[in-house]
Enzyme design. Structure first.
Site, PDB file in Angstrom:
ATOM      1  N   HIS A 127      63.767  71.678  29.889  1.00 46.24           N
ATOM      2  CA  HIS A 127      63.790  72.944  29.143  1.00 46.24           C
ATOM      3  C   HIS A 127      64.003  72.666  27.661  1.00 46.24           C
ATOM      4  CE1 HIS A 127      63.924  75.930  32.415  1.00 46.24           C
ATOM      5  NE2 HIS A 127      64.444  74.931  33.109  1.00 46.24           N
ATOM      6  N   GLU A 152      64.022  74.742  25.341  1.00 44.33           N
ATOM      7  CA  GLU A 152      64.815  75.842  24.775  1.00 44.33           C
ATOM      8  C   GLU A 152      66.294  75.720  25.126  1.00 44.33           C
ATOM      9  OE1 GLU A 152      63.120  75.962  27.491  1.00 44.33           O
ATOM     10  OE2 GLU A 152      63.858  77.488  28.879  1.00 44.33           O
ATOM     11  N   CYS A 202      59.091  73.749  32.829  1.00 42.66           N
ATOM     12  CA  CYS A 202      59.766  73.685  34.127  1.00 42.66           C
ATOM     13  C   CYS A 202      58.800  74.093  35.242  1.00 42.66           C
ATOM     14  CB  CYS A 202      61.057  74.511  34.110  1.00 42.66           C
ATOM     15  SG  CYS A 202      62.170  74.112  35.471  1.00 42.66           S
TER      16      CYS A 202
END
Lengths: 252, 202
Positions: free
Chosen positions: B184, B186, B79
């Site tokens: 992202h 994650e 990001c």
């Protein structure tokens, strides 16, 4: 393009899911982590956890649950319920929440949205609104929909965006639980006034209701529901496959 | 060990948890020694570019990061962490980045041809202009989760993934051992975990 999102909402009281019944394949349907895992596997695009606990002990249980969920499920998590101060934001963000939903907290302290957006970024702040028609006006309600604030909900939505809310949850008290479709009229009125993502809540009963929502109101980004998913009246995976067949972009 | 660089920007809980979930040893750190001893580096980040780049400079770690990546150690910027890798950002002014990947970071809103919402938030499909080992477990059209208002451009040579949002959004870049994802991993479910797993195998 960005897909439309399907979001199940889990109400948590004293560390347990309220309303969770009738799930095959899950031993303990009231266990938030188990249910969250199930929804993740079913293709939920995001999870909303709503803390309806009042006690201090219950709140500690909630953050413990949240930490467990965020350690095992890697999709966006939104947390709401009892968010009144920046400390409350901090408490849930540290446990792995990505977005924080404020409702009554913003009514009590209208500065809360602005302060939180400055500190954590707009994308982190979700303004949740319970709205009901009163005297021909869309009226904002507080305290879980029990108290008429007298505030014009359309104006409240516009102000919320201006103050830095990154997303709106529009919950229609009029259609909530009726299962005859989302409140398209109310949602259209809100969509006319803001340019941030709108999550529609209240009224979904059939898969066609979601299709109608996204086709009628392209500015609505997500559909949220609780009991129809909890009671397995609609399976998220089936719903998403159906919607994709209707020409709506879905993550499958 | 994967070193997650902690320079006081954003919440690292999910990132660290996702690596732990994959069984990957990781450490949230701001120490140069950890970065030296790590076999991989992740540069996370959310918030404003100018603030983040200043905080990263304040850690005194930039030279270590440069040396380590020049020596071939894999780095993944996520990001804002990806945006920091570029030459320049035009987020509220003009700011120098690390210059590890050629290109610049510009407002999405300036380039849209129709009034779409900014930030670009949500799940969007990945497309791969060329194959890369970072995406060896991911298929064309798989969705990942984005949250951003600025995007990298003038970096076509280094672009290894894109998504469409009226304009073509740079989804991931690579220059040697330096990688960056605008989305992202994650927060991108199984697909994201598979990208992190592939990063750990580079």
């Amino acid at each position: 393009m960005i897909t439309k999102r399907i979001i199940p909402c889990l109400d948590i009281r004293d560390g347990r899911v309220v309303k969770g019944v009738n799930f095959e394949g899950i031993q303990d349907v009231e266990h938030p982590v188990e249910l969250a895992k199930f929804y993740n596997q079913s293709g939920a695009d995001e999870l909303v956890f709503y803390d309806i606990t009042a006690s201090f002990e219950g709140r500690a249980l909630f953050t413990d649950i949240l930490t467990q969920v965020a350690s095992q499920i890697f999709i966006p998590l939104t947390v709401g319920g009892g968010i009144n101060t920046l400390d409350d934001f901090d408490r849930v963000l540290k446990c792995g929440a990505d977005k924080v939903s404020v409702n009554s907290g913003a009514i009590k302290n209208p500065k809360l949205i602005e302060q939180a957006a400055k500190k954590y970024g707009d994308q982190c702040v979700v303004l949740s609104m319970d709205i009901k028609r009163v005297d021909g006006q869309f009226r904002l309600f507080a305290k879980g929909g029990r108290e008429d604030t007298g505030i014009d909900a359309l104006e409240w939505a516009r102000m919320g965006e201006q103050n830095g809310a990154g997303e709106l949850v529009v919950n229609s008290i009029d259609t909530d639980g009726v299962k005859d479709g989302f409140d398209l009229e109310m949602l259209a009125a809100i969509a006319d006034r803001v340019n941030i993502p709108i999550i529609a809540s209240g009224g979904a009963g059939r898969m066609e209701d979601f299709s109608e929502l996204f086709h009628t109101l392209p500015k609505v980004d997500a559909g949220l529901a609780a009991s129809i998913f909890h009671f397995k009246e609609i399976e998220i995976r089936d719903l998403k496959t159906y919607l994709r067949g209707q020409g709506i972009e879905m993550r499958i | 060990m994967i070193a997650i660089i902690d320079y006081g920007v954003g919440n690292l809980f999910s990132l660290s948890s996702s690596l732990t979930y994959l069984g990957l040893d990781n450490k949230i750190t701001s120490s140069a020694e950890d970065i030296l001893s790590a076999d991989r580096i992740i540069l996370p980040g959310v918030g404003a570019f100018s603030d983040a780049v200043q905080k990263l400079r304040d850690t005194g770690l930039i030279d270590t990061i440069r040396q380590q990546t020049a020596a071939g150690k894999p780095l993944l910027g996520i990001c804002l962490g990806m945006q920091l890798l570029f030459d320049k950002s035009y987020e509220y002014g003009e700011h120098d980045g690390l210059g590890l990947v050629p290109g610049r970071v510009c407002p999405i809103a300036d380039d849209l041809t129709r009034p779409l919402k900014v930030p670009h938030i949500g799940w969007n499909a990945l497309h791969f202009p060329k194959p890369d080992p970072l995406f060896k477990y991911v298929r064309e059209g798989d969705c990942v989760y984005y949250v951003h208002s600025f995007y990298a451009k003038d970096c076509t040579e280094n672009t290894i993934a894109t998504s469409e949002y009226d304009i073509t959004i740079t989804g991931a870049v690579r220059s040697g051992s330096v990688y960056g994802t605008q989305f992202h991993p994650e927060k991108s479910g199984e697909v994201g975990l598979n990208i992190l797993r592939a990063f750990s195998e580079l």
